[in-house]
Design a protein around this motif. Structure first.
Motif, short mmCIF file in Angstrom:
data_model
loop_
_atom_site.label_atom_id
_atom_site.label_comp_id
_atom_site.label_asym_id
_atom_site.label_seq_id
_atom_site.Cartn_x
_atom_site.Cartn_y
_atom_site.Cartn_z
N ILE A 166 8.57 -5.09 63.67
CA ILE A 166 8.99 -3.94 62.91
C ILE A 166 7.47 -3.14 62.75
O ILE A 166 6.46 -2.54 63.84
N HIS A 167 8.03 -1.77 62.19
CA HIS A 167 7.37 -0.35 62.75
C HIS A 167 6.52 -0.31 60.76
O HIS A 167 6.46 -0.86 60.12
N VAL A 168 4.93 -0.19 60.95
CA VAL A 168 3.69 -0.33 59.97
C VAL A 168 2.32 0.48 60.58
O VAL A 168 2.49 0.45 61.49
N SER A 224 8.61 -2.08 75.05
CA SER A 224 9.06 -3.32 73.83
C SER A 224 9.51 -2.06 72.94
O SER A 224 9.37 -2.44 71.71
N HIS A 225 8.87 -0.74 72.68
CA HIS A 225 9.63 0.38 71.54
C HIS A 225 10.10 1.33 71.98
O HIS A 225 9.46 2.11 72.03
N THR A 226 11.00 2.09 71.93
CA THR A 226 11.75 3.34 72.30
C THR A 226 12.91 3.28 71.16
O THR A 226 13.57 1.94 70.91
N HIS A 227 13.26 4.54 70.80
CA HIS A 227 14.32 4.47 70.39
C HIS A 227 15.37 5.59 71.22
O HIS A 227 15.65 6.66 70.70
N ILE A 228 15.76 5.35 72.56
CA ILE A 228 15.97 5.75 73.45
C ILE A 228 17.48 6.68 73.03
O ILE A 228 18.05 7.49 73.90
N ILE A 279 15.57 -1.22 72.28
CA ILE A 279 16.04 0.00 72.58
C ILE A 279 16.05 -0.09 71.01
O ILE A 279 17.25 -1.29 70.56
N LYS A 280 16.04 1.46 69.29
CA LYS A 280 16.78 0.23 68.58
C LYS A 280 17.68 1.50 67.78
O LYS A 280 17.61 2.68 68.23
N SER A 281 18.24 0.74 66.58
CA SER A 281 19.38 1.54 66.50
C SER A 281 18.25 3.07 65.38
O SER A 281 17.57 2.57 65.20
N ASP A 337 4.12 -2.74 64.94
CA ASP A 337 4.06 -1.64 65.80
C ASP A 337 3.40 -0.89 65.15
O ASP A 337 4.01 0.04 63.73
N HIS A 338 2.48 0.59 65.83
CA HIS A 338 2.20 1.49 65.94
C HIS A 338 0.60 1.21 64.98
O HIS A 338 -0.27 1.60 65.85
N LEU A 339 0.42 1.03 63.93
CA LEU A 339 -1.23 0.45 64.31
C LEU A 339 -1.92 1.53 63.86
O LEU A 339 -3.56 1.31 64.41
N THR A 343 6.11 3.43 74.42
CA THR A 343 6.26 4.69 74.27
C THR A 343 6.74 5.30 73.14
O THR A 343 6.15 6.60 72.91
N ASP A 344 7.29 4.40 72.60
CA ASP A 344 8.47 5.17 71.18
C ASP A 344 8.76 6.03 71.53
O ASP A 344 9.53 7.35 70.40
N PHE A 345 9.07 6.33 72.60
CA PHE A 345 10.22 7.66 73.07
C PHE A 345 11.68 8.05 71.77
O PHE A 345 12.59 6.78 71.19
#
Ligand SMILES: [Zn+2]
Length: 412
Positions: free
Chosen positions: A247-249, A77-81, A146-148, A270-272, A321-323
């Protein structure tokens, strides 16, 4: 087209009735059927059960899974592929003693990726990104967000989101797009942060919403990036255009990002890595899924998300993953599950729940993905012969996957 898989040593994550997520002590329970069958009709799970109850059917294809385990594909649920080039030089710089922040201050980090992204054509970015997408599909991922966030200009952000859209059209994996214009302040707005936020709110968000290029909006809420106040302003602007926050927190500091996310009904925070008791308390009885990214902690040698405390407090937890090219150049969910067990002391059952049904929830896909349930997508991991599913985190460097089914079809 009907496929019968029989003699499955153990069929994992079986949910007779659809659930959207599991929380707290429920995370330790991973329902399964030993010596099981599974029937796939076209792209969906048609039926499953114990081999004793195998119905008489005319299958077009029969697969014998003796000694093998089947589980739903991973939901990342969290990538920057989608990105251009890589940041392997920064990796070596860090080995030689520079910190992530020192590298960022030298124009490295996210701004380095943004420079490369803006210099690279849309076609070339697609070509580079599809290789990474194909790789994670073969590693058992069947749904991915996938995020921009490496454009940091109107054109760059739109270009990334169009690449994500094209990947979603061309591959059988479920893809959800998130707009992360607020990933960093671009070089041209270093002295005019308000100007960049205005650009996000008045230019990027309306254009993205109009072209249906994203479903979610993200902000890097962190000291030196976007303040809580700025994060709230951007989340509100996204919500006004139908984009739900994710969000990234709390990656490096606890500054109130979780509370802001909960206040705006974020789908996930996400992160934490850095969590105060107040942060855990804020997440109780909310619709917001906490997401841990242990490969990032591993790669940067920063703390791991305190999974045990969070689960003990009754919270759900998802793993992703946060790829991305800077802090996690790996999209391997098998490694994420293993690292969650090894470093965060999650049990295999908790980690598999976090990487399947809870990951699906964190991208709005739990109705169709994340469990073995009739009518859900036939997205499955078929392992090689293994003694038990404990092998998945235990043999952390081995690829135990024999084949991956996406939408009922084996990935070649
Ligand atoms: Zn990220």
């Amino acid at each position: 087209m009907i496929t019968l898989i029989k003699n499955i040593q153990e069929l994992l994550q079986v949910r007779e009735t659809s659930i959207d997520k599991v929380s707290g002590s429920e995370m330790a329970i991973l329902p399964s059927i030993k010596n099981a069958f599974l029937i796939i009709k076209d792209n969906l799970i048609e039926d499953f059960g114990s081999m004793e109850n195998l119905p008489k059917i005319n299958a077009d294809k029969i697969i014998d899974a003796t000694g093998k385990v089947i589980l739903p594909t991973w939901c990342d649920s969290h990538t920057h592929i989608v990105y251009a080039g890589n940041r392997e030089q920064e990796f070596v710089d860090r080995i030689n003693g520079l910190t992530y922040e020192e590298i960022a201050n030298r124009g490295g980090g996210i701004l380095n990726s943004a420079k490369k992204l803006n210099e690279t054509s849309e076609e070339e970015i697609y070509e580079q990104s599809k290789i990474r997408l194909e790789e994670v599909m073969h590693l058992g991922t069947g749904a991915v967000e996938i995020k921009s966030g490496y454009g940091l200009t109107v054109e760059g952000e739109l270009k990334m989101l169009r690449v994500i859209k094209k990947l979603a059209e061309n591959y059988p994996i479920a893809i959800k797009a998130t707009f992360l214009g607020a990933h960093a302040f671009p070089t041209h707005c270093k002295e005019n942060k308000g100007g960049y936020i205005d650009e996000i709110i008045t230019k990027m968000i309306p254009e993205i919403a109009q072209n249906k290029l994203a479903e979610y909006i993200d902000v890097f809420c962190e000291s030196g990036y976007f303040s809580v106040e700025e994060t709230e302003k951007i989340m509100q602007a996204g919500i006004d255009f139908g984009l739900r926050p994710k969000i990234h927190v709390n990656q490096f500091n606890s500054i109130g990002g979780i509370q802001a996310g909960v206040k705006f009904n974020a789908l996930s925070v996400d992160h934490l890595e850095v969590m105060n008791p107040d942060d855990i308390q804020a997440l109780k009885n909310t619709e917001t899924m906490p997401v841990a990214l242990p490969s990032c902690s591993y790669f940067l040698s920063i703390p791991y998300t305190p999974a045990r405390e969070m689960i003990k407090a009754g919270l759900p937890l998802a793993l992703a993953t946060d790829f991305n090219p800077g802090s996690t150049p790996s999209g391997n969910m098998n490694f994420v599950v293993a690292t969650a067990c090894i470093k965060m002391k999650m049990t295999p059952e908790e980690a598999i729940n976090a990487a399947t049904i809870n990951g699906a929830y964190a991208m709005g896909l739990s109705e169709t993905h994340g469990s073995i349930t009739k009518g859900k997508k036939a997205n499955l991991i078929l392992t090689k012969p293994i003694s038990s599913y404990y092998q998945i985190p235990y043999a952390f460097g081995s690829n135990l996957i024999e084949s991956v089914f996406l939408e009922g079809t084996i990935l070649e």
